[in-house]
Motif scaffolding. Sequence first.
Motif, PDB file in Angstrom:
ATOM      1  N   THR A  78       0.864  -1.190   0.000  1.00 20.29           N
ATOM      2  CA  THR A  78       0.000   0.000   0.000  1.00 20.29           C
ATOM      3  C   THR A  78       0.898   1.236   0.000  1.00 20.29           C
ATOM      4  O   THR A  78       1.316   1.718   1.056  1.00 20.29           O
ATOM      5  CB  THR A  78      -0.921   0.016   1.228  1.00 20.29           C
ATOM      6  OG1 THR A  78      -1.674  -1.194   1.276  1.00 20.29           O
ATOM      7  CG2 THR A  78      -1.887   1.205   1.159  1.00 20.29           C
ATOM      8  N   PRO A  79       1.226   1.747  -1.173  1.00 27.86           N
ATOM      9  CA  PRO A  79       2.194   2.852  -1.241  1.00 27.86           C
ATOM     10  C   PRO A  79       1.570   4.222  -0.996  1.00 27.86           C
ATOM     11  O   PRO A  79       0.382   4.446  -1.253  1.00 27.86           O
ATOM     12  CB  PRO A  79       2.730   2.755  -2.678  1.00 27.86           C
ATOM     13  CG  PRO A  79       1.588   2.166  -3.447  1.00 27.86           C
ATOM     14  CD  PRO A  79       0.882   1.223  -2.510  1.00 27.86           C
ATOM     15  N   GLY A  80       2.397   5.117  -0.506  1.00 23.92           N
ATOM     16  CA  GLY A  80       2.102   6.537  -0.476  1.00 23.92           C
ATOM     17  C   GLY A  80       3.245   7.253  -1.162  1.00 23.92           C
ATOM     18  O   GLY A  80       4.327   6.682  -1.354  1.00 23.92           O
ATOM     19  N   VAL A  81       3.039   8.509  -1.542  1.00 23.25           N
ATOM     20  CA  VAL A  81       4.057   9.267  -2.274  1.00 23.25           C
ATOM     21  C   VAL A  81       4.293  10.607  -1.581  1.00 23.25           C
ATOM     22  O   VAL A  81       3.350  11.255  -1.109  1.00 23.25           O
ATOM     23  CB  VAL A  81       3.637   9.515  -3.742  1.00 23.25           C
ATOM     24  CG1 VAL A  81       4.645  10.408  -4.466  1.00 23.25           C
ATOM     25  CG2 VAL A  81       3.497   8.187  -4.478  1.00 23.25           C
ATOM     26  N   ILE A  82       5.550  10.981  -1.495  1.00 21.38           N
ATOM     27  CA  ILE A  82       5.925  12.305  -1.003  1.00 21.38           C
ATOM     28  C   ILE A  82       6.710  13.018  -2.096  1.00 21.38           C
ATOM     29  O   ILE A  82       7.364  12.391  -2.915  1.00 21.38           O
ATOM     30  CB  ILE A  82       6.750  12.224   0.297  1.00 21.38           C
ATOM     31  CG1 ILE A  82       7.994  11.366   0.104  1.00 21.38           C
ATOM     32  CG2 ILE A  82       5.890  11.715   1.440  1.00 21.38           C
ATOM     33  CD1 ILE A  82       8.910  11.305   1.311  1.00 21.38           C
ATOM     34  N   TRP A  95       1.285  19.501   2.807  1.00 22.96           N
ATOM     35  CA  TRP A  95       0.006  19.730   2.135  1.00 22.96           C
ATOM     36  C   TRP A  95      -0.421  18.478   1.376  1.00 22.96           C
ATOM     37  O   TRP A  95       0.343  17.921   0.603  1.00 22.96           O
ATOM     38  CB  TRP A  95       0.126  20.890   1.153  1.00 22.96           C
ATOM     39  CG  TRP A  95      -1.180  21.324   0.570  1.00 22.96           C
ATOM     40  CD1 TRP A  95      -1.665  21.054  -0.664  1.00 22.96           C
ATOM     41  CD2 TRP A  95      -2.176  22.124   1.223  1.00 22.96           C
ATOM     42  NE1 TRP A  95      -2.899  21.632  -0.846  1.00 22.96           N
ATOM     43  CE2 TRP A  95      -3.235  22.301   0.308  1.00 22.96           C
ATOM     44  CE3 TRP A  95      -2.270  22.714   2.490  1.00 22.96           C
ATOM     45  CZ2 TRP A  95      -4.390  23.024   0.618  1.00 22.96           C
ATOM     46  CZ3 TRP A  95      -3.414  23.446   2.794  1.00 22.96           C
ATOM     47  CH2 TRP A  95      -4.452  23.604   1.867  1.00 22.96           C
ATOM     48  N   PRO A  96      -1.678  18.009   1.594  1.00 22.05           N
ATOM     49  CA  PRO A  96      -2.158  16.842   0.847  1.00 22.05           C
ATOM     50  C   PRO A  96      -2.598  17.227  -0.551  1.00 22.05           C
ATOM     51  O   PRO A  96      -3.264  18.251  -0.745  1.00 22.05           O
ATOM     52  CB  PRO A  96      -3.352  16.366   1.690  1.00 22.05           C
ATOM     53  CG  PRO A  96      -3.866  17.628   2.342  1.00 22.05           C
ATOM     54  CD  PRO A  96      -2.659  18.494   2.581  1.00 22.05           C
ATOM     55  N   VAL A  97      -2.231  16.435  -1.513  1.00 23.04           N
ATOM     56  CA  VAL A  97      -2.665  16.639  -2.896  1.00 23.04           C
ATOM     57  C   VAL A  97      -3.739  15.608  -3.205  1.00 23.04           C
ATOM     58  O   VAL A  97      -3.526  14.401  -3.023  1.00 23.04           O
ATOM     59  CB  VAL A  97      -1.493  16.497  -3.878  1.00 23.04           C
ATOM     60  CG1 VAL A  97      -1.982  16.619  -5.321  1.00 23.04           C
ATOM     61  CG2 VAL A  97      -0.435  17.559  -3.588  1.00 23.04           C
ATOM     62  N   THR A  98      -4.905  16.080  -3.629  1.00 24.82           N
ATOM     63  CA  THR A  98      -6.014  15.199  -3.966  1.00 24.82           C
ATOM     64  C   THR A  98      -6.396  15.403  -5.431  1.00 24.82           C
ATOM     65  O   THR A  98      -5.826  16.257  -6.127  1.00 24.82           O
ATOM     66  CB  THR A  98      -7.231  15.484  -3.074  1.00 24.82           C
ATOM     67  OG1 THR A  98      -7.772  16.783  -3.412  1.00 24.82           O
ATOM     68  CG2 THR A  98      -6.839  15.472  -1.595  1.00 24.82           C
ATOM     69  N   SER A  99      -7.396  14.658  -5.876  1.00 28.01           N
ATOM     70  CA  SER A  99      -7.808  14.756  -7.276  1.00 28.01           C
ATOM     71  C   SER A  99      -8.411  16.117  -7.600  1.00 28.01           C
ATOM     72  O   SER A  99      -8.484  16.506  -8.776  1.00 28.01           O
ATOM     73  CB  SER A  99      -8.820  13.659  -7.603  1.00 28.01           C
ATOM     74  OG  SER A  99      -9.955  13.757  -6.758  1.00 28.01           O
ATOM     75  N   SER A 100      -8.820  16.871  -6.581  1.00 26.87           N
ATOM     76  CA  SER A 100      -9.401  18.193  -6.816  1.00 26.87           C
ATOM     77  C   SER A 100      -8.400  19.327  -6.599  1.00 26.87           C
ATOM     78  O   SER A 100      -8.731  20.497  -6.801  1.00 26.87           O
ATOM     79  CB  SER A 100     -10.613  18.407  -5.903  1.00 26.87           C
ATOM     80  OG  SER A 100     -10.230  18.339  -4.539  1.00 26.87           O
ATOM     81  N   TYR A 122       1.594  13.700  -0.267  1.00 26.55           N
ATOM     82  CA  TYR A 122       1.810  14.958   0.450  1.00 26.55           C
ATOM     83  C   TYR A 122       3.043  15.642  -0.115  1.00 26.55           C
ATOM     84  O   TYR A 122       4.019  14.977  -0.483  1.00 26.55           O
ATOM     85  CB  TYR A 122       2.011  14.707   1.949  1.00 26.55           C
ATOM     86  CG  TYR A 122       0.706  14.519   2.708  1.00 26.55           C
ATOM     87  CD1 TYR A 122       0.238  15.493   3.585  1.00 26.55           C
ATOM     88  CD2 TYR A 122      -0.063  13.375   2.536  1.00 26.55           C
ATOM     89  CE1 TYR A 122      -0.946  15.330   4.284  1.00 26.55           C
ATOM     90  CE2 TYR A 122      -1.260  13.197   3.217  1.00 26.55           C
ATOM     91  CZ  TYR A 122      -1.702  14.180   4.097  1.00 26.55           C
ATOM     92  OH  TYR A 122      -2.880  14.017   4.780  1.00 26.55           O
ATOM     93  N   ILE A 123       2.976  16.973  -0.167  1.00 20.93           N
ATOM     94  CA  ILE A 123       4.126  17.744  -0.624  1.00 20.93           C
ATOM     95  C   ILE A 123       4.690  18.576   0.514  1.00 20.93           C
ATOM     96  O   ILE A 123       3.961  19.037   1.397  1.00 20.93           O
ATOM     97  CB  ILE A 123       3.772  18.666  -1.810  1.00 20.93           C
ATOM     98  CG1 ILE A 123       2.672  19.666  -1.434  1.00 20.93           C
ATOM     99  CG2 ILE A 123       3.370  17.851  -3.030  1.00 20.93           C
ATOM    100  CD1 ILE A 123       2.405  20.732  -2.483  1.00 20.93           C
ATOM    101  N   ASP A 124       6.001  18.731   0.498  1.00 14.13           N
ATOM    102  CA  ASP A 124       6.700  19.578   1.463  1.00 14.13           C
ATOM    103  C   ASP A 124       8.168  19.581   1.047  1.00 14.13           C
ATOM    104  O   ASP A 124       8.728  18.510   0.744  1.00 14.13           O
ATOM    105  CB  ASP A 124       6.569  19.014   2.883  1.00 14.13           C
ATOM    106  CG  ASP A 124       6.975  20.026   3.957  1.00 14.13           C
ATOM    107  OD1 ASP A 124       7.939  20.801   3.723  1.00 14.13           O
ATOM    108  OD2 ASP A 124       6.365  20.029   5.037  1.00 14.13           O
ATOM    109  N   PRO A 125       8.825  20.749   0.995  1.00 11.30           N
ATOM    110  CA  PRO A 125      10.270  20.743   0.743  1.00 11.30           C
ATOM    111  C   PRO A 125      11.019  19.887   1.758  1.00 11.30           C
ATOM    112  O   PRO A 125      12.065  19.320   1.431  1.00 11.30           O
ATOM    113  CB  PRO A 125      10.646  22.226   0.867  1.00 11.30           C
ATOM    114  CG  PRO A 125       9.395  22.955   0.510  1.00 11.30           C
ATOM    115  CD  PRO A 125       8.284  22.117   1.075  1.00 11.30           C
ATOM    116  N   SER A 145       9.429   8.470  -2.799  1.00 10.52           N
ATOM    117  CA  SER A 145       9.754   9.883  -2.882  1.00 10.52           C
ATOM    118  C   SER A 145       9.986  10.230  -4.345  1.00 10.52           C
ATOM    119  O   SER A 145      10.952   9.771  -4.954  1.00 10.52           O
ATOM    120  CB  SER A 145      11.007  10.208  -2.055  1.00 10.52           C
ATOM    121  OG  SER A 145      11.354  11.569  -2.191  1.00 10.52           O
ATOM    122  N   ASP A 146       9.063  11.012  -4.914  1.00  5.73           N
ATOM    123  CA  ASP A 146       9.216  11.464  -6.288  1.00  5.73           C
ATOM    124  C   ASP A 146      10.232  12.599  -6.289  1.00  5.73           C
ATOM    125  O   ASP A 146       9.933  13.717  -5.887  1.00  5.73           O
ATOM    126  CB  ASP A 146       7.871  11.940  -6.834  1.00  5.73           C
ATOM    127  CG  ASP A 146       7.966  12.426  -8.267  1.00  5.73           C
ATOM    128  OD1 ASP A 146       8.748  11.836  -9.033  1.00  5.73           O
ATOM    129  OD2 ASP A 146       7.278  13.397  -8.619  1.00  5.73           O
TER     130      ASP A 146
END
Length: 347
Positions: A78-82, A95-100, A122-125, A145-146
């Motif tokens: 079950t992956p997540g991406v940062i 900050w969460p990134v969603t489809s909207s 989620y994005i964050d420097p 981590s992209d």
Amino acid sequence: MSLASAWYRNARWLKLLRPLSALVERVSRKRFSSRFEASAENQLPVPVIIVGNISVGGTGKTPLTIALIELLRRHGWTPGVISRGYGAKPACYPWPVTSSTSAREGGDEPCLIVRRTGVPLYIDPNRVAAARELLQHHACDVLISDDGLQHYALPRTVEIAVIDGARGLGNGRCLPEGPLREPPERLQLVDLVVVNGPLSPTARKQLTDLRLPWCPMNLEAGKLYPLAGGDAITADTWPLERRVDAVAGIGNPARFFQTLRELGFDPIEHPMADHANLNEDALSFGSGLPLIMTEKDAVKCSQFDLANSWALRVDAQLDAHVEQTLLTRLTSRSAQPTGHKDGSETA
């Protein structure tokens, strides 16, 4: 001649920048020499896969990230991406990134990843902060981590470096004399080197000189999606004229234009800067021709009134060795989470 063009043509005047490049190289060598010594407070409870590069500009990290999400899910993870969220302007971090989420708020690449996969992102420097916030809200057992190969505060289980097969490592020099964030030898320390597209003779020699094993990745063109909504179509069933306006705001626009030609289109090329801010005026070329753009550009245009405009989907096709190596690395480093993996249930 632009600086980027000079890097890949090995312009002689770049030698004037060598003192600065030598400084960048010294600093980067010092940083990656202790790359796995993340402090105790930055440790994370799940394995982390870094997808990055050592070159400035696009190499295919985002299509690879999408392919890895799908690969991991097939094997029960079950992956997540940062992500840093380059160019994003959210209200706060993490900050969460969603489809909207708009591309302006979340960044074009994070928005594309979420819309294609529905993955928690989620994005964050500060990637560690993004990871912790994501894990607080989602039951993920592995993180991707992209980008972030050079973000050494982030612990990592697997490092994957992506290289553009056509452009390789440019002139092989660090910034600003060349396109590299780190010296070529950094690639000898990652777990996987993935080459996007056919290798040019120069790129092949660079990898051979480094004695680097590598795995191929190809971007396969998929369907064309109308920006105004409606059914997707294939290039073979395209009902309109083949002369089209083509927009690419990616690291290597030439690759996209060549893909269109291979699909039988005759593109009028409109290259844009990577992550370029787009507006309706910038996309009004006055030709009356159909407009085709990359998926990454399309996420920035969802609110525009663009008739006869299309986005071309591409999918990364991975070598079997990538799958085998990734799963082996995850399990051999005590990263096996509970649940179903490769069809078997853990006790």
